[in-house]
Design a protein around this motif. Structure first.
Motif, PDB file in Angstrom:
ATOM      1  N   THR A   8      16.840 -25.631  36.575  1.00 51.49           N
ATOM      2  CA  THR A   8      15.831 -24.888  35.807  1.00 51.49           C
ATOM      3  C   THR A   8      15.723 -23.427  36.236  1.00 51.49           C
ATOM      4  OG1 THR A   8      14.042 -25.496  37.327  1.00 51.49           O
ATOM      5  CG2 THR A   8      14.476 -26.987  35.481  1.00 51.49           C
ATOM      6  N   SER A   9      16.406 -23.053  37.300  1.00 48.74           N
ATOM      7  CA  SER A   9      16.325 -21.678  37.798  1.00 48.74           C
ATOM      8  C   SER A   9      16.884 -20.685  36.781  1.00 48.74           C
ATOM      9  CB  SER A   9      17.106 -21.547  39.110  1.00 48.74           C
ATOM     10  OG  SER A   9      17.198 -20.186  39.501  1.00 48.74           O
ATOM     11  N   GLN A  10      16.150 -19.567  36.619  1.00 45.93           N
ATOM     12  CA  GLN A  10      16.582 -18.497  35.721  1.00 45.93           C
ATOM     13  C   GLN A  10      16.866 -17.206  36.497  1.00 45.93           C
ATOM     14  OE1 GLN A  10      16.995 -18.939  32.293  1.00 45.93           O
ATOM     15  NE2 GLN A  10      16.646 -21.096  32.828  1.00 45.93           N
ATOM     16  N   SER A  11      17.055 -17.315  37.793  1.00 48.11           N
ATOM     17  CA  SER A  11      17.251 -16.124  38.624  1.00 48.11           C
ATOM     18  C   SER A  11      18.565 -15.425  38.319  1.00 48.11           C
ATOM     19  CB  SER A  11      17.205 -16.493  40.102  1.00 48.11           C
ATOM     20  OG  SER A  11      18.327 -17.301  40.447  1.00 48.11           O
ATOM     21  N   LEU A  12      18.596 -14.134  38.619  1.00 47.62           N
ATOM     22  CA  LEU A  12      19.825 -13.370  38.421  1.00 47.62           C
ATOM     23  C   LEU A  12      20.933 -13.856  39.345  1.00 47.62           C
ATOM     24  CD1 LEU A  12      18.540  -9.694  37.985  1.00 47.62           C
ATOM     25  CD2 LEU A  12      19.422 -11.243  36.234  1.00 47.62           C
ATOM     26  N   VAL A  13      20.577 -14.251  40.575  1.00 46.09           N
ATOM     27  CA  VAL A  13      21.618 -14.697  41.502  1.00 46.09           C
ATOM     28  C   VAL A  13      22.272 -15.981  40.997  1.00 46.09           C
ATOM     29  CG1 VAL A  13      20.080 -16.010  43.045  1.00 46.09           C
ATOM     30  CG2 VAL A  13      22.216 -15.053  43.925  1.00 46.09           C
ATOM     31  N   LYS A  14      21.488 -16.877  40.407  1.00 46.74           N
ATOM     32  CA  LYS A  14      22.087 -18.085  39.859  1.00 46.74           C
ATOM     33  C   LYS A  14      23.003 -17.744  38.680  1.00 46.74           C
ATOM     34  CE  LYS A  14      21.294 -22.380  37.433  1.00 46.74           C
ATOM     35  NZ  LYS A  14      20.378 -23.166  36.584  1.00 46.74           N
ATOM     36  N   LYS A  15      22.556 -16.814  37.856  1.00 50.58           N
ATOM     37  CA  LYS A  15      23.319 -16.434  36.666  1.00 50.58           C
ATOM     38  C   LYS A  15      24.698 -15.899  37.019  1.00 50.58           C
ATOM     39  CE  LYS A  15      23.085 -13.425  32.592  1.00 50.58           C
ATOM     40  NZ  LYS A  15      22.231 -12.464  31.832  1.00 50.58           N
ATOM     41  N   TYR A  16      24.785 -15.115  38.101  1.00 52.37           N
ATOM     42  CA  TYR A  16      26.033 -14.416  38.407  1.00 52.37           C
ATOM     43  C   TYR A  16      26.842 -15.029  39.555  1.00 52.37           C
ATOM     44  CZ  TYR A  16      24.360 -10.846  35.232  1.00 52.37           C
ATOM     45  OH  TYR A  16      23.925 -10.182  34.109  1.00 52.37           O
ATOM     46  N   LEU A  17      26.275 -15.990  40.281  1.00 55.44           N
ATOM     47  CA  LEU A  17      27.010 -16.605  41.382  1.00 55.44           C
ATOM     48  C   LEU A  17      27.813 -17.792  40.850  1.00 55.44           C
ATOM     49  CD1 LEU A  17      27.527 -16.377  44.442  1.00 55.44           C
ATOM     50  CD2 LEU A  17      25.696 -18.043  44.777  1.00 55.44           C
ATOM     51  N   SER A  18      28.992 -17.504  40.325  1.00 56.64           N
ATOM     52  CA  SER A  18      29.863 -18.569  39.815  1.00 56.64           C
ATOM     53  C   SER A  18      30.389 -19.416  40.970  1.00 56.64           C
ATOM     54  CB  SER A  18      31.036 -17.957  39.053  1.00 56.64           C
ATOM     55  OG  SER A  18      31.881 -17.245  39.943  1.00 56.64           O
ATOM     56  N   GLN A  19      30.937 -20.559  40.651  1.00 59.85           N
ATOM     57  CA  GLN A  19      31.513 -21.420  41.683  1.00 59.85           C
ATOM     58  C   GLN A  19      32.654 -20.718  42.405  1.00 59.85           C
ATOM     59  OE1 GLN A  19      30.840 -24.528  43.056  1.00 59.85           O
ATOM     60  NE2 GLN A  19      28.879 -24.164  42.036  1.00 59.85           N
ATOM     61  N   GLU A  66      30.491  -9.051  45.548  1.00 59.68           N
ATOM     62  CA  GLU A  66      30.811  -9.799  44.329  1.00 59.68           C
ATOM     63  C   GLU A  66      29.563 -10.385  43.667  1.00 59.68           C
ATOM     64  OE1 GLU A  66      34.728 -12.055  43.910  1.00 59.68           O
ATOM     65  OE2 GLU A  66      34.395 -12.072  46.090  1.00 59.68           O
ATOM     66  N   ILE A  67      28.525 -10.625  44.432  1.00 63.38           N
ATOM     67  CA  ILE A  67      27.285 -11.112  43.843  1.00 63.38           C
ATOM     68  C   ILE A  67      26.240 -10.002  43.753  1.00 63.38           C
ATOM     69  CG2 ILE A  67      26.488 -12.044  46.081  1.00 63.38           C
ATOM     70  CD1 ILE A  67      25.581 -13.189  42.457  1.00 63.38           C
ATOM     71  N   PHE A  68      26.190  -9.103  44.735  1.00 60.83           N
ATOM     72  CA  PHE A  68      25.194  -8.033  44.674  1.00 60.83           C
ATOM     73  C   PHE A  68      25.462  -7.070  43.508  1.00 60.83           C
ATOM     74  CE2 PHE A  68      23.849  -8.931  49.132  1.00 60.83           C
ATOM     75  CZ  PHE A  68      22.480  -8.927  48.911  1.00 60.83           C
ATOM     76  N   VAL A  69      26.715  -6.737  43.253  1.00 57.87           N
ATOM     77  CA  VAL A  69      27.029  -5.769  42.193  1.00 57.87           C
ATOM     78  C   VAL A  69      26.516  -6.218  40.823  1.00 57.87           C
ATOM     79  CG1 VAL A  69      28.917  -4.741  40.866  1.00 57.87           C
ATOM     80  CG2 VAL A  69      28.932  -4.601  43.356  1.00 57.87           C
ATOM     81  N   PRO A  70      26.808  -7.442  40.370  1.00 60.50           N
ATOM     82  CA  PRO A  70      26.277  -7.830  39.056  1.00 60.50           C
ATOM     83  C   PRO A  70      24.758  -7.967  39.018  1.00 60.50           C
ATOM     84  CG  PRO A  70      27.404  -9.678  40.101  1.00 60.50           C
ATOM     85  CD  PRO A  70      27.728  -8.475  40.907  1.00 60.50           C
TER      86      PRO A  70
END
Length: 332
Positions: A8-19, A66-70
């Protein structure tokens, strides 16, 4: 491996942290020992996080780029190749409220982290003690109207300078570790300049007056900060400007704002929001983030911090306040 985030998380880090990115970064560690797991812990534990990631030291922004930039691009609109444009110097601005009918107080503050120390998410008690000693020694050297007294935190510092233990988002990030040890407040003799130690960042440096003189408050902060920089060096880099624990504060790390009473626009929020958006300002409740508006008193401040200079921030706020006051006067 499954995502560490709740579905259910809608955070930006979840959105951009791909596997793929997660697998590449999960075993990395900065020289100081800060890891991806620590960086995203707040976002993992708090499913309602909007951002969900914190830095532990200056190297975090490079090692975990790789995660901070997006995340930074999404929040700040900071495109690939953009470089922060610094520009902090005294300004001359007219009084936005010459009739003294609307603006109750004006405040300009910046966050700073001292070079050579980890950020508050990754500070041991020994490091906090060393940081406190370093900062207190620098405060003792402040001249004239900026000289004052540092009081170790006990819940309330003389003069009304109070800050509380961080919220659950900060707690999960490690910011509250060893609280209230090595926290404190500094209040200058002129009562217009104060500093909080070891809140979200090492220092929160504040200039405030119960007036509408935005230029005077801004210039006072500029002078006080300049005096402090004679003894302390702050963490920064060329691309992101001043480096902060939370990526939302990168760049100038400045919030300039006022408490303003808008009795008419309080009943015409659509018009108020239109003006605020036009000048890229942020509208908050009387007590700040996530608070209600009381007695028609709003907190109005800048929204932009990265990719814009300090002078541009305060100038845009000034124009926005003039527009808001004009609308308040003409509102039926």
């Amino acid at each position: 491996m499954l995502s560490p985030f709740d579905e259910t998380s809608q955070s930006l880090v979840k959105k951009y942290l791909s596997q793929e990115i997660y697998q590449r970064l999960k075993t990395r560690s900065t020289v100081a020992g800060f890891t991806l797991e620590k960086a995203i812990r707040s976002g993992v534990e708090n499913v309602d996080s909007a951002i969900g990631i914190y830095a532990g030291d200056p190297q975090s922004y490079q090692l975990f780029s790789e995660i901070f930039v997006p995340v930074i691009r999404a929040y700040h609109g900071f495109a690939q190749g953009d470089v922060h444009c610094a520009g902090f110097s005294p300004v001359t601005l007219s009084d936005p409220d010459p009739e003294k009918k609307y603006i109750l107080s004006t405040r300009v503050r910046v966050a700073r982290n001292v070079e050579g120390f980890n950020f508050t998410t990754h500070l041991s008690l020994q490091e906090r003690q060393k940081l406190e000693k370093t900062v207190v020694a620098a405060l003792a050297l402040l001249p004239g109207p900026f000289s004052g007294e540092y009081t170790a935190f006990d819940g309330a510092v003389a003069g009304g300078n109070i800050f509380n233990k961080g919220d659950r988002f900060q707690d999960a990030a490690g910011i509250n570790s060893d609280f209230p040890k090595c926290r404190g407040g500094f209040y200058a003799k002129d009562k217009r300049f104060r500093i909080w130690l070891n809140e979200e960042d090492h220092l929160r440096i504040i200039s405030q007056e119960t007036s509408a003189d935005l230029a005077a408050v801004f210039n006072h902060l500029y002078s006080g900060l300049g005096a402090l920089e004679k003894s302390l060096t702050f963490a920064r880099n060329k691309r992101y400007g001043h480096l902060t624990t939370c990526p939302t504060n990168l760049g100038t790390s400045m919030r300039a704002g006022v408490h303003i009473r808008l009795k008419k626009l309080n009943n015409n929020r659509t018009l108020l929001h239109k003006i605020v958006d036009e000048y890229q300002l942020q509208l908050r409740g009387t007590g700040g983030e996530n608070t209600e508006v009381e007695a028609a008193v709003f907190d109005v401040s800048n929204k932009q911090r990265l990719g814009i200079s300090e002078v541009a921030i305060v100038s845009k706020l000034h124009r926005g306040l003039e527009a808001i006051i004009e609308a308040e006067k003409n509102c039926g």
